[in-house]
Motif scaffolding. Structure first.
Motif, mmCIF file in Angstrom:
data_model
loop_
_atom_site.group_PDB
_atom_site.id
_atom_site.type_symbol
_atom_site.label_atom_id
_atom_site.label_comp_id
_atom_site.label_asym_id
_atom_site.label_seq_id
_atom_site.Cartn_x
_atom_site.Cartn_y
_atom_site.Cartn_z
ATOM 1 N N UNK A 60 51.213 -22.788 -41.550
ATOM 2 C CA UNK A 60 52.571 -22.577 -42.057
ATOM 3 C C UNK A 60 52.736 -21.181 -42.668
ATOM 4 N N UNK A 61 52.179 -20.206 -41.957
ATOM 5 C CA UNK A 61 52.152 -18.821 -42.456
ATOM 6 C C UNK A 61 52.828 -17.912 -41.431
ATOM 7 N N UNK A 62 53.578 -16.931 -41.922
ATOM 8 C CA UNK A 62 54.061 -15.847 -41.049
ATOM 9 C C UNK A 62 53.366 -14.577 -41.501
ATOM 10 N N UNK A 63 52.708 -13.874 -40.573
ATOM 11 C CA UNK A 63 52.039 -12.634 -40.989
ATOM 12 C C UNK A 63 51.680 -11.746 -39.814
ATOM 13 N N UNK A 64 51.333 -10.519 -40.165
ATOM 14 C CA UNK A 64 50.792 -9.564 -39.185
ATOM 15 C C UNK A 64 49.374 -9.237 -39.637
ATOM 16 N N UNK A 65 48.455 -9.164 -38.667
ATOM 17 C CA UNK A 65 47.066 -8.835 -38.997
ATOM 18 C C UNK A 65 46.701 -7.537 -38.279
ATOM 19 N N UNK A 66 46.187 -6.602 -39.046
ATOM 20 C CA UNK A 66 45.874 -5.291 -38.488
ATOM 21 C C UNK A 66 44.481 -4.849 -38.938
ATOM 22 N N UNK A 67 43.962 -3.787 -38.298
ATOM 23 C CA UNK A 67 42.643 -3.283 -38.695
ATOM 24 C C UNK A 67 42.523 -1.812 -38.397
ATOM 25 N N UNK A 68 41.273 -1.290 -38.380
ATOM 26 C CA UNK A 68 41.092 0.153 -38.147
ATOM 27 C C UNK A 68 41.184 0.464 -36.645
ATOM 28 N N UNK A 69 40.954 1.736 -36.283
ATOM 29 C CA UNK A 69 41.130 2.160 -34.878
ATOM 30 C C UNK A 69 40.211 1.370 -33.963
ATOM 31 N N UNK A 70 38.980 1.136 -34.392
ATOM 32 C CA UNK A 70 38.017 0.435 -33.533
ATOM 33 C C UNK A 70 38.465 -1.021 -33.306
ATOM 34 N N UNK A 71 38.958 -1.679 -34.346
ATOM 35 C CA UNK A 71 39.415 -3.068 -34.200
ATOM 36 C C UNK A 71 40.574 -3.149 -33.204
ATOM 37 N N UNK A 72 41.433 -2.131 -33.223
ATOM 38 C CA UNK A 72 42.610 -2.161 -32.346
ATOM 39 C C UNK A 72 42.241 -1.902 -30.884
ATOM 40 N N UNK A 73 40.942 -1.664 -30.616
ATOM 41 C CA UNK A 73 40.506 -1.489 -29.223
ATOM 42 C C UNK A 73 39.679 -2.692 -28.769
ATOM 43 N N UNK A 74 39.502 -3.676 -29.645
ATOM 44 C CA UNK A 74 38.643 -4.811 -29.255
ATOM 45 C C UNK A 74 39.501 -5.977 -28.764
#
Ligand code: S3P
Length: 427
Positions: free
Chosen positions: A107-121
């Motif tokens: 029951x959550x609304x959210x965005x999950x983000x990370x560093x440059x390396x995470x955004x390539x995995x």
């Protein structure tokens, strides 16, 4: 920052290593949705695990840090609140994949983000099965990578045969299963690390394992008090140094010896390593023991699959470089999508130390040379396990060697260099 590394003449002593990263993450997450105060001693205060704690603070959970203990004031399933800002996981693949499963039905609304390396995995591996469970989860740019967007949804259970061997994907779906209608069934083709299953069971969750199948049902969890064993994947670096540095003998105490994590020790023993494990008798959440290692002459080995040694391949490759004969590593495509492309980063560092290597799509062939003479500049590729594995190799270099970009070590083993005081310095 870089390391300047000088030859180590021998390595002796009794050591402990910091708490297990995988177990610390799971404790921080599961204790948040358990009812009441949970306590873990020997928690790993590395960047990755602190990012997990910070995410759950944003979700309304209170943690207290007392010495090496973490006290979590869990709010039960359904007790989390939507965060005001995107959650930030930094470099941690375990955080982003596990938290997505846990939040998908919370029951959550959210965005999950990370560093440059995470955004390539790759995140499709969790988005697709979670969507099968009717989760409202998507990749914000529709490219299968982070940032990930989650909206509140009612989950339904699924039967899911794992298309790859990944404890992160398995745990993501188990955490989602805790919030889903019906029985979620996950079928593995090998036993990946089972820390989630053990902790959920210890917390009273309805989870049942039968050979390769795991069944989980919507359940409330109860708080626990536990000791987190030393991280065997961190101990692997000390073990390797003791094996290749002459006249060495070490004892590592209170380290996790869960069967799903110690396959690399069997491999090292088959390479000729003299390693003894003594299990502690005391019954605990996770098996714990002491490991004794002495300097050994190593020989090359054939490795058909890396699934059970995924985090130890960099240090095994380093040991293969000091072994007599050829080592082959196959079925390791997953290595290309870790914190770096580990096939490339291992090969370029081995070549820097004059080792002959051949690259395969899914692995490599290493021509070991126990008499190799080298001193060189290694590159970490901002990958903690590459930085530590080749720093260990550098302890055998003739003259000083350099490891570049070592800040990444803080994600899993912040005090790594302290074990080699006087031989590894920051520059
Ligand atoms: C982990 C699982 C493994 C491992 C990682 C930690 C976990 O990843 O490489 O360091 O804690 O579940 P995969 O699930 O991608 O194999």
């Amino acid at each position: 920052m870089n390391f300047n590394i000088r030859r180590l003449n021998n390595f002796e002593g009794t050591f402990k290593v910091p708490g297990d990263k995988s177990i610390s993450h799971r404790f921080a997450m599961l204790s948040a949705i358990a009812q009441g105060r949970s306590v873990a001693s020997n928690f790993l205060f590395s960047e990755d695990c602190l990012n997990t704690i910070n995410c759950f603070k944003q979700l309304g959970i209170e943690y207290e840090i007392k010495g090496n203990e973490v006290h979590t004031y869990g709010k039960g399933i359904g007790g989390l609140k939507s965060p005001n800002e995107p959650l930030y996981v930094g470099n941690s693949g375990t955080t982003i994949r596990l938290i997505s499963g846990l939040l998908a039905g919370s029951n959550i609304n959210c965005i999950i983000n990370g560093d440059i390396s995470i955004c390539k995995r790759p995140m499709k591996r969790i988005i697709e099965p979670l969507q099968l469970m009717e989760a409202k989860i998507s990749s914000q740019n529709n490219d299968g990578f982070a940032p990930i967007m989650i909206e509140s949804a009612d989950l339904k259970a699924i039967d899911y045969r794992m298309p790859m061997n990944s404890a992160q994907v398995k745990s993501c779906l188990l955490f989602a299963g805790l919030n889903a209608r019906g029985n979620t069934k996950i079928i593995e083709s090998i036993h990946t690390r089972n820390h989630s299953e053990l902790m959920i069971k210890q917390m009273g969750g309805k989870i049942f394992t039968n050979n390769m199948e795991i069944l989980i049902r919507n359940s409330q969890l109860k708080a626990i008090e536990t000791f987190i064993p030393g991280d065997i994947s961190s101990a692997a670096f000390l073990i390797a140094v003791a094996l290749i540095v002459p006249r060495s003998e070490i004892l590592i105490e209170d380290v996790g010896i869960n069967k799903t994590r110690i396959k690399f020790i069997d491999i090292l023993k088959n390479m000729g390593a003299k390693i003894d494990i003594h299990a502690n008798e005391k019954k605990q959440l996770e098996p714990i023991g002491n490991i004794r290692v002495v300097t050994s002459d190593l020989k090359g080995i054939m490795i058909h699959d890396v699934s059970e040694i995924i985090d130890e391949v960099p240090i095994i490759a380093v040991l293969a470089a000091f072994a007599d004969g050829v080592t082959e590593i196959h079925n390791g495509k997953e290595l290309r999508i870790k914190e770096s492309d580990r096939i490339k980063s291992i090969i370029s560092n081995l070549r820097a130390m004059n080792i002959k290597v051949e690259e395969f799509d899914d692995g490599m062939l290493i021509h070991g040379n126990p008499d190799n003479v080298f001193n060189c500049k290694f590159e970490s590729y901002h990958d903690h396990r590459i930085a530590m594995a080749f720093s260990c190799a550098a302890l055998r270099s003739e003259e000083a060697s350099i490891m570049k970009h070592i800040d990444c070590i803080a994600t899993s083993f912040p005090n790594f260099s302290e074990y080699f005081k006087g031989n590894i310095d920051n520059i």
